[in-house]
Write an enzyme that holds these catalytic residues in place. Structure first.
Site, PDB file in Angstrom:
ATOM      1  CB  SER A  71      -5.931   7.715  12.025  1.00  0.00           C
ATOM      2  OG  SER A  71      -6.518   8.919  11.586  1.00  0.00           O
ATOM      3  CE1 TYR A  76      -8.952   4.364   8.559  1.00  0.00           C
ATOM      4  CE2 TYR A  76      -9.480   6.606   9.258  1.00  0.00           C
ATOM      5  CZ  TYR A  76      -8.551   5.639   8.917  1.00  0.00           C
ATOM      6  OH  TYR A  76      -7.214   5.959   8.967  1.00  0.00           O
ATOM      7  CE1 TYR A 134       1.273   6.067  10.797  1.00  0.00           C
ATOM      8  CE2 TYR A 134      -0.312   5.520   9.087  1.00  0.00           C
ATOM      9  CZ  TYR A 134       0.735   5.164   9.905  1.00  0.00           C
ATOM     10  OH  TYR A 134       1.246   3.905   9.805  1.00  0.00           O
ATOM     11  N   GLY A 139       0.822  -1.204   0.000  1.00  0.00           N
ATOM     12  CA  GLY A 139       0.000   0.000   0.000  1.00  0.00           C
ATOM     13  C   GLY A 139       0.862   1.263   0.000  1.00  0.00           C
ATOM     14  CE1 TYR A 140       1.699   7.958  -0.826  1.00  0.00           C
ATOM     15  CE2 TYR A 140       0.056   8.441   0.868  1.00  0.00           C
ATOM     16  CZ  TYR A 140       1.078   8.855   0.038  1.00  0.00           C
ATOM     17  OH  TYR A 140       1.481  10.159   0.065  1.00  0.00           O
ATOM     18  NE  ARG A 143      -8.562  17.741   7.737  1.00  0.00           N
ATOM     19  CZ  ARG A 143      -9.554  18.556   8.144  1.00  0.00           C
ATOM     20  NH1 ARG A 143      -9.272  19.717   8.731  1.00  0.00           N
ATOM     21  NH2 ARG A 143     -10.804  18.221   7.962  1.00  0.00           N
ATOM     22  CE  LYS A 155      -6.542   2.938  10.980  1.00  0.00           C
ATOM     23  NZ  LYS A 155      -5.613   1.845  10.625  1.00  0.00           N
ATOM     24  CG  ASP A 213      -7.689 -11.433   4.550  1.00  0.00           C
ATOM     25  OD1 ASP A 213      -7.264 -10.617   5.397  1.00  0.00           O
ATOM     26  OD2 ASP A 213      -8.894 -11.601   4.301  1.00  0.00           O
ATOM     27  CG  LEU A 240      -1.696  -8.091  -3.932  1.00  0.00           C
ATOM     28  CD1 LEU A 240      -1.258  -8.863  -5.184  1.00  0.00           C
ATOM     29  CD2 LEU A 240      -0.787  -6.868  -3.750  1.00  0.00           C
TER      30      LEU A 240
HETATM   31  N1  UFG Z   1     -11.084  18.216   0.347  1.00  0.00           N
HETATM   32  C1  UFG Z   1     -11.621  19.000  -0.659  1.00  0.00           C
HETATM   33  N2  UFG Z   1     -11.867  18.415  -1.862  1.00  0.00           N
HETATM   34  C2  UFG Z   1     -11.611  17.093  -2.114  1.00  0.00           C
HETATM   35  C3  UFG Z   1     -11.054  16.298  -1.074  1.00  0.00           C
HETATM   36  C4  UFG Z   1     -10.821  16.890   0.147  1.00  0.00           C
HETATM   37  O1  UFG Z   1     -11.862  20.180  -0.472  1.00  0.00           O
HETATM   38  O2  UFG Z   1     -11.871  16.621  -3.228  1.00  0.00           O
HETATM   39  C5  UFG Z   1     -10.801  18.844   1.647  1.00  0.00           C
HETATM   40  C6  UFG Z   1     -11.554  18.185   2.777  1.00  0.00           C
HETATM   41  O3  UFG Z   1     -12.841  18.728   2.881  1.00  0.00           O
HETATM   42  C7  UFG Z   1     -10.655  18.532   3.950  1.00  0.00           C
HETATM   43  C8  UFG Z   1      -9.243  18.540   3.339  1.00  0.00           C
HETATM   44  O4  UFG Z   1      -9.436  18.659   1.935  1.00  0.00           O
HETATM   45  O5  UFG Z   1     -10.950  19.819   4.384  1.00  0.00           O
HETATM   46  C9  UFG Z   1      -8.457  17.279   3.613  1.00  0.00           C
HETATM   47  O6  UFG Z   1      -9.258  16.179   3.245  1.00  0.00           O
HETATM   48  P1  UFG Z   1      -8.676  14.708   3.107  1.00  0.00           P
HETATM   49  O7  UFG Z   1      -9.824  13.826   2.714  1.00  0.00           O
HETATM   50  O8  UFG Z   1      -7.471  14.712   2.234  1.00  0.00           O
HETATM   51  O9  UFG Z   1      -8.170  14.380   4.573  1.00  0.00           O
HETATM   52  P2  UFG Z   1      -8.989  14.311   5.953  1.00  0.00           P
HETATM   53  O10 UFG Z   1      -8.322  15.284   6.854  1.00  0.00           O
HETATM   54  O11 UFG Z   1     -10.435  14.416   5.775  1.00  0.00           O
HETATM   55  O12 UFG Z   1      -8.723  12.797   6.338  1.00  0.00           O
HETATM   56  C10 UFG Z   1      -7.556  12.449   6.984  1.00  0.00           C
HETATM   57  C11 UFG Z   1      -7.189  10.994   6.688  1.00  0.00           C
HETATM   58  C12 UFG Z   1      -8.164  10.065   7.347  1.00  0.00           C
HETATM   59  C13 UFG Z   1      -8.394  10.432   8.773  1.00  0.00           C
HETATM   60  C14 UFG Z   1      -8.826  11.874   8.863  1.00  0.00           C
HETATM   61  C15 UFG Z   1      -9.062  12.324  10.259  1.00  0.00           C
HETATM   62  O13 UFG Z   1      -7.181  10.760   5.305  1.00  0.00           O
HETATM   63  O14 UFG Z   1      -7.593   8.769   7.314  1.00  0.00           O
HETATM   64  O15 UFG Z   1      -7.775  12.668   8.320  1.00  0.00           O
HETATM   65  O16 UFG Z   1      -7.887  12.212  10.997  1.00  0.00           O
HETATM   66  F1  UFG Z   1      -9.381   9.670   9.314  1.00  0.00           F
END
Ligand code: UFG
Length: 339
Positions: free
Chosen positions: A124, A149, A177, A10-11, A231, A153, A58, A33
């Site tokens: 997370s 999800y 993370y 994975g990533y 973020r 965690k 798995d 996979l």
């Molecule tokens: N966003 C957009 N457009 C998009 C996708 C995202 O504007 O197409 C915005 C979201 O609204 C948010 C920011 O970009 O404001 C970040 O969004 P992400 O989906 O990239 O990340 P999140 O902070 O929502 O999610 C992350 C991790 C999750 C974790 C979550 C909370 O990906 O695994 O933080 O800790 F659960």
């Protein structure tokens, strides 16, 4: 002796395998996979000159795991394998609880049978929930995440803490993370989401490469400097290096160690888009869209504990994250497929 890396194709897993191999560690990847490509193993070999052992398996299947533990000399595990899409988990909570909880239970049971009691767990920042104020610190009470999800965690962390209470020989690291983005600087491995990307940076990358017309920015009326969500973005290679440090720490003494892996810096959606455009020279058309359910206005890490205990901190900038994402995406417009 080898490090077992579940979800190693994975990533985040693949970048961590690269860092482990670069340090001369032996690696055994276990990945079913279901959300990754076997081509990653070739790419890892291309980057490092070393080929990790790979089992398509798995983690929930205990007998399958047992046969791997019989063949390989495992000293510790890093557990990435899990379902990870926040929105999908709201639609399919049963699948998320089943897969994410069963896999950790299966893994620790088989590890204990083989007397392997060191594990790094992929957690997370979502475990802080919506009520803790940023910057998040490890000693804050775990909150109530807004998705199944996130709940998995919280539960997996609790399972591991309880396992330590039952047997003090375990050495456990819970890594929380923040928002991993970017890719290995070679452009050979990176994030390859299936379908429409849920997360911001993969979506930006697909707009950049012409696969999507424009980015929707979910909400511009938050109480942040420009109205878009803030973020704590972290380069995936910095994150991978954090795993190596956390793994080393497990040798110090049995315990449960909890660390934030973030930069401590907040970046808004608009700032990330503007930086991507400035660094790559590629325009990213965007439209303002309604808020996305469950999004918090702003969260970022207090990263002091990882620095103090692990001597780890992020080294790469938002510019590096944008440049490396674009390098990966432009060289692999369809991810690992059709190459
Ligand atoms: N966003 C957009 N457009 C998009 C996708 C995202 O504007 O197409 C915005 C979201 O609204 C948010 C920011 O970009 O404001 C970040 O969004 P992400 O989906 O990239 O990340 P999140 O902070 O929502 O999610 C992350 C991790 C999750 C974790 C979550 C909370 O990906 O695994 O933080 O800790 F659960």
């Amino acid at each position: 002796m080898s490090i077992l890396v579940t979800g190693g194709c994975g990533y985040i897993g693949s970048h961590t395998v690269v860092e482990l191999l670069n340090l001369g560690k032996e690696v055994v990847i276990v990945d079913d996979l279901s959300n990754a490509s076997a081509k990653v193993v070739d790419r890892i070999e291309e980057i490092t000159g070393k080929r990790p052992s790979f089992y398509q398996q798995d983690v929930v299947d205990k007998d399958g795991l047992r046969s791997i533990f019989k063949k390989e000399q495992i000293e510790a595990s890093i557990h990435f394998a899990a379902f990870k899409a926040v929105g999908e988990s709201v639609q399919k909570p049963g699948a998320y609880y089943e897969n994410n909880i069963m896999s950790i239970l299966s893994l620790v049971e088989v590890m204990a049978e083989f007397d392997v009691k060191k594990i790094v767990f992929s957690s997370s920042a979502t475990v802080y929930g919506s009520l803790n104020p940023s910057p998040y610190k490890e000693d804050m009470p775990v909150g109530v995440p807004t998705s199944p999800y996130g709940q998995t965690k919280v539960m997996c962390e609790q399972i591991l803490r309880d396992i330590y209470i039952s047997d003090n020989n375990w050495s456990i690291s819970l890594l929380r993370y923040f928002n991993p983005i970017g890719a290995h600087e070679s452009g050979l491995i990176g994030e390859d989401p299936s379908g429409i990307p849920n997360n911001l940076m993969p979506f930006i990358a697909q707009v950049a490469v012409g696969k999507r017309e424009f980015l929707n920015i979910f909400g511009d009326d938050y109480e942040t400097q420009d109205g878009t969500c803030v973020r704590d973005y972290i380069h995936v290679v910095d994150l991978a290096k954090g795993h190596v440090k956390a793994l080393d720490k497990l040798n110090q003494a049995p315990d449960v160690y909890t660390y934030n892996l973030g930069s401590g810096q907040g970046t808004s959606v608009l700032e990330l888009v503007h930086t991507f455009v400035a660094v790559t020279g590629v325009d990213i058309p965007y439209k303002m869209a309604p808020r996305r359910a469950g999004d918090l206005a702003s969260f970022y890490a207090n990263a002091d504990k990882a620095l103090a205990d692990l001597n780890w901190k992020t080294e790469k900038s938002i510019e590096d994250m944008c440049r490396d994402t674009w390098n990966w995406q432009s060289k692999n417009p369809n991810g690992y497929e059709n190459q």
